[in-house]
Design a protein around this motif. Structure first.
Motif, short mmCIF file in Angstrom:
data_model
loop_
_atom_site.label_atom_id
_atom_site.label_comp_id
_atom_site.label_asym_id
_atom_site.label_seq_id
_atom_site.Cartn_x
_atom_site.Cartn_y
_atom_site.Cartn_z
N GLU A 1 62.92 27.20 55.39
CA GLU A 1 61.97 28.17 55.94
C GLU A 1 60.56 27.60 55.98
O GLU A 1 59.81 27.80 56.95
CB GLU A 1 62.01 29.46 55.13
CG GLU A 1 63.31 30.25 55.30
CD GLU A 1 63.29 31.54 54.51
OE1 GLU A 1 62.24 31.83 53.88
OE2 GLU A 1 64.30 32.25 54.51
N ILE A 2 60.18 26.89 54.93
CA ILE A 2 58.85 26.30 54.90
C ILE A 2 58.71 25.23 55.97
O ILE A 2 57.69 25.14 56.67
CB ILE A 2 58.56 25.73 53.50
CG1 ILE A 2 58.46 26.88 52.48
CG2 ILE A 2 57.29 24.90 53.50
CD1 ILE A 2 58.32 26.42 51.05
N ALA A 3 59.76 24.40 56.17
CA ALA A 3 59.73 23.37 57.21
C ALA A 3 59.60 24.00 58.60
O ALA A 3 58.83 23.53 59.45
CB ALA A 3 60.97 22.50 57.13
N ASN A 4 60.37 25.07 58.84
CA ASN A 4 60.27 25.76 60.13
C ASN A 4 58.89 26.37 60.32
O ASN A 4 58.34 26.38 61.44
CB ASN A 4 61.34 26.84 60.23
CG ASN A 4 62.74 26.25 60.38
OD1 ASN A 4 62.90 25.18 60.95
ND2 ASN A 4 63.75 26.96 59.87
N GLY A 5 58.31 26.87 59.24
CA GLY A 5 56.97 27.45 59.33
C GLY A 5 55.91 26.42 59.66
O GLY A 5 54.89 26.76 60.28
N GLN A 6 56.16 25.17 59.30
CA GLN A 6 55.21 24.09 59.62
C GLN A 6 55.61 23.33 60.90
O GLN A 6 55.04 22.28 61.19
CB GLN A 6 55.15 23.11 58.44
CG GLN A 6 54.61 23.71 57.16
CD GLN A 6 53.16 24.12 57.27
OE1 GLN A 6 52.38 23.49 58.00
NE2 GLN A 6 52.77 25.16 56.55
N ASN A 7 56.58 23.88 61.65
CA ASN A 7 57.04 23.29 62.93
C ASN A 7 57.58 21.87 62.76
O ASN A 7 57.39 21.01 63.65
CB ASN A 7 55.91 23.31 63.96
CG ASN A 7 55.47 24.72 64.31
OD1 ASN A 7 56.30 25.61 64.47
ND2 ASN A 7 54.16 24.92 64.42
N VAL A 8 58.25 21.61 61.64
CA VAL A 8 58.90 20.31 61.45
C VAL A 8 60.14 20.27 62.35
O VAL A 8 60.97 21.18 62.30
CB VAL A 8 59.31 20.11 59.98
CG1 VAL A 8 60.07 18.79 59.81
CG2 VAL A 8 58.07 20.13 59.09
N PRO A 9 60.30 19.26 63.22
CA PRO A 9 61.46 19.19 64.13
C PRO A 9 62.76 18.88 63.37
O PRO A 9 63.01 17.74 63.00
CB PRO A 9 61.10 18.06 65.10
CG PRO A 9 60.16 17.19 64.31
CD PRO A 9 59.40 18.09 63.39
N LEU A 10 63.59 19.90 63.18
CA LEU A 10 64.77 19.74 62.35
C LEU A 10 66.08 19.67 63.14
O LEU A 10 67.13 19.41 62.55
CB LEU A 10 64.87 20.90 61.35
CG LEU A 10 63.81 20.97 60.25
CD1 LEU A 10 64.07 22.17 59.35
CD2 LEU A 10 63.78 19.69 59.45
N SER A 11 66.07 19.92 64.45
CA SER A 11 67.33 20.02 65.19
C SER A 11 68.11 18.70 65.13
O SER A 11 69.29 18.67 64.79
CB SER A 11 67.06 20.41 66.65
OG SER A 11 66.17 19.47 67.25
N ALA B 1 54.32 20.62 55.04
CA ALA B 1 55.47 21.36 54.52
C ALA B 1 55.69 21.06 53.04
O ALA B 1 56.00 21.97 52.25
CB ALA B 1 56.72 21.01 55.33
N ALA B 2 55.52 19.78 52.65
CA ALA B 2 55.69 19.42 51.24
C ALA B 2 54.62 20.10 50.39
O ALA B 2 54.91 20.61 49.29
CB ALA B 2 55.60 17.90 51.08
N ASP B 3 53.37 20.14 50.88
CA ASP B 3 52.31 20.82 50.15
C ASP B 3 52.61 22.31 50.00
O ASP B 3 52.43 22.89 48.92
CB ASP B 3 50.96 20.63 50.86
CG ASP B 3 50.47 19.19 50.75
OD1 ASP B 3 50.92 18.48 49.84
OD2 ASP B 3 49.64 18.79 51.60
N ALA B 4 53.07 22.92 51.10
CA ALA B 4 53.39 24.36 51.04
C ALA B 4 54.55 24.64 50.10
O ALA B 4 54.54 25.61 49.34
CB ALA B 4 53.71 24.86 52.45
N PHE B 5 55.56 23.78 50.13
CA PHE B 5 56.72 23.96 49.25
C PHE B 5 56.31 23.85 47.79
O PHE B 5 56.66 24.70 46.95
CB PHE B 5 57.79 22.92 49.59
CG PHE B 5 58.97 22.93 48.68
CD1 PHE B 5 59.96 23.89 48.81
CD2 PHE B 5 59.09 21.98 47.68
CE1 PHE B 5 61.06 23.90 47.97
CE2 PHE B 5 60.19 21.98 46.82
CZ PHE B 5 61.18 22.95 46.97
#
Length: 298
Positions: free
Chosen positions: A231-241, A144-148
């Motif tokens: 959005e980028i974190a969700n796209g990489q399936n980072v568990p944010l709940s 996610a960090a790379d994509a961001f």
């Protein structure tokens, strides 16, 4: 070991009411004694055969005598009432002083307890905060960090800022940017409506038909609407709940500044030095945390 017993240890503390009783009794005793003395004196003088003038007084003289006698008694009891009232007022002032002191003591105690609870809640929250960072600290947060940051690097604002920088550096020379070899993010913070990113880049330029390598450090502002860490974190399936729930809890405790300034990469990568990877994750987590806080506050 037995406790040494001293004389007077068994005495109970004297209250203001108990300390007032001797004074009150003294006033009443003196007032009663003076009244009795006047009454007895009047009887003795009036009925004594040597001074037996009372039966010979005229009615108006009898009235004057009784009025003077009653006035003396009234004066004694007025003085007694004033002394008793003054004593009562002193007792009331003492009670108010004790009540005020007790109120201040209870207020100070409540404040100390509130500060202790606040410190305990803060300590407990920091533990939950670090645990939440460890949960999301896997390969997905790196992706996610790379994509961001790739979004930051390829953004039109970034390219235009780089071109303006090289234009100022090369003065009037004609040039074109052939490629960017690498970007390093050195700082990222969030303003009211956009990200402010400080970048260090290495680029290959064609300067008047001569290929040259340049490096430069510059800043770029990218609006929130054009870049979303969530959005980028969700796209990489980072568990944010769970992470969102912890951020919400920190907001309720007033710890927004602590969460924004916290170096999340030091928890996610506790054994890493300050490398390119930790800088990338630190920048992305700064953007993600602030974006989640803004969503909660809105």
């Amino acid at each position: 070991m037995n406790k040494l017993h001293l004389p007077g240890d068994d005495k109970k503390p004297v209250t203001t009411e108990q300390s007032a009783k001797p004074n009150e009794q003294t006033v009443l005793l003196w007032s009663s004694s003076l009244s009795a003395f006047l009454v007895i004196s009047a009887i003795v003088i009036g009925l004594n055969g040597r001074y037996n003038w009372f039966p010979f007084l005229k009615p108006n003289e009898v009235g004057d005598f009784l009025a003077g006698f009653a006035g003396a008694l009234a004066f004694i009891w007025i003085i007694a009432a004033i002394l008793l009232q003054r004593e009562e007022l002193q007792l009331q002032r003492q009670e108010l002083t004790l009540t005020r002191a007790e109120t201040h003591r209870l207020a100070d105690e409540a404040e100390r307890q509130a500060l202790a609870l606040q410190a305990s809640a803060r300590t407990y929250f920091i533990q939950r905060w670090e645990n939440a960072l460890k949960v999301i600290g896997d390969i997905r947060i790196e992706n996610a960090a790379d994509a961001f940051l790739e979004e930051v690097y390829s953004h039109e604002h970034t390219k235009n800022s780089a071109k303006e920088l090289f234009k100022r550096r090369l003065s009037r020379k004609e040039f074109s940017i052939l490629s960017f070899e690498r970007y390093d993010i050195t700082r990222l913070y969030l303003e009211e409506k956009d990200f402010n990113v400080k970048l260090h880049c290495h680029a290959n330029l064609d300067v008047e038909s001569v290929k040259e390598a340049y490096s430069a450090t510059f800043e770029v502002n990218i609006p929130f609407v054009e870049l979303s860490a969530t959005e980028i974190a969700n796209g990489q399936n980072v568990p944010l709940s769970n992470f969102k729930a912890v951020i919400h809890e920190g907001r309720d405790l007033g710890l927004q500044a602590m969460m924004r300034d916290y170096d999340a990469s030091s928890i996610i990568y506790p054994m890493e030095d300050s490398t390119h990877k930790t800088r990338r994750v630190r920048g992305f987590m700064t953007a993600l945390i602030d974006e989640l806080l803004k969503d909660i506050e809105n």
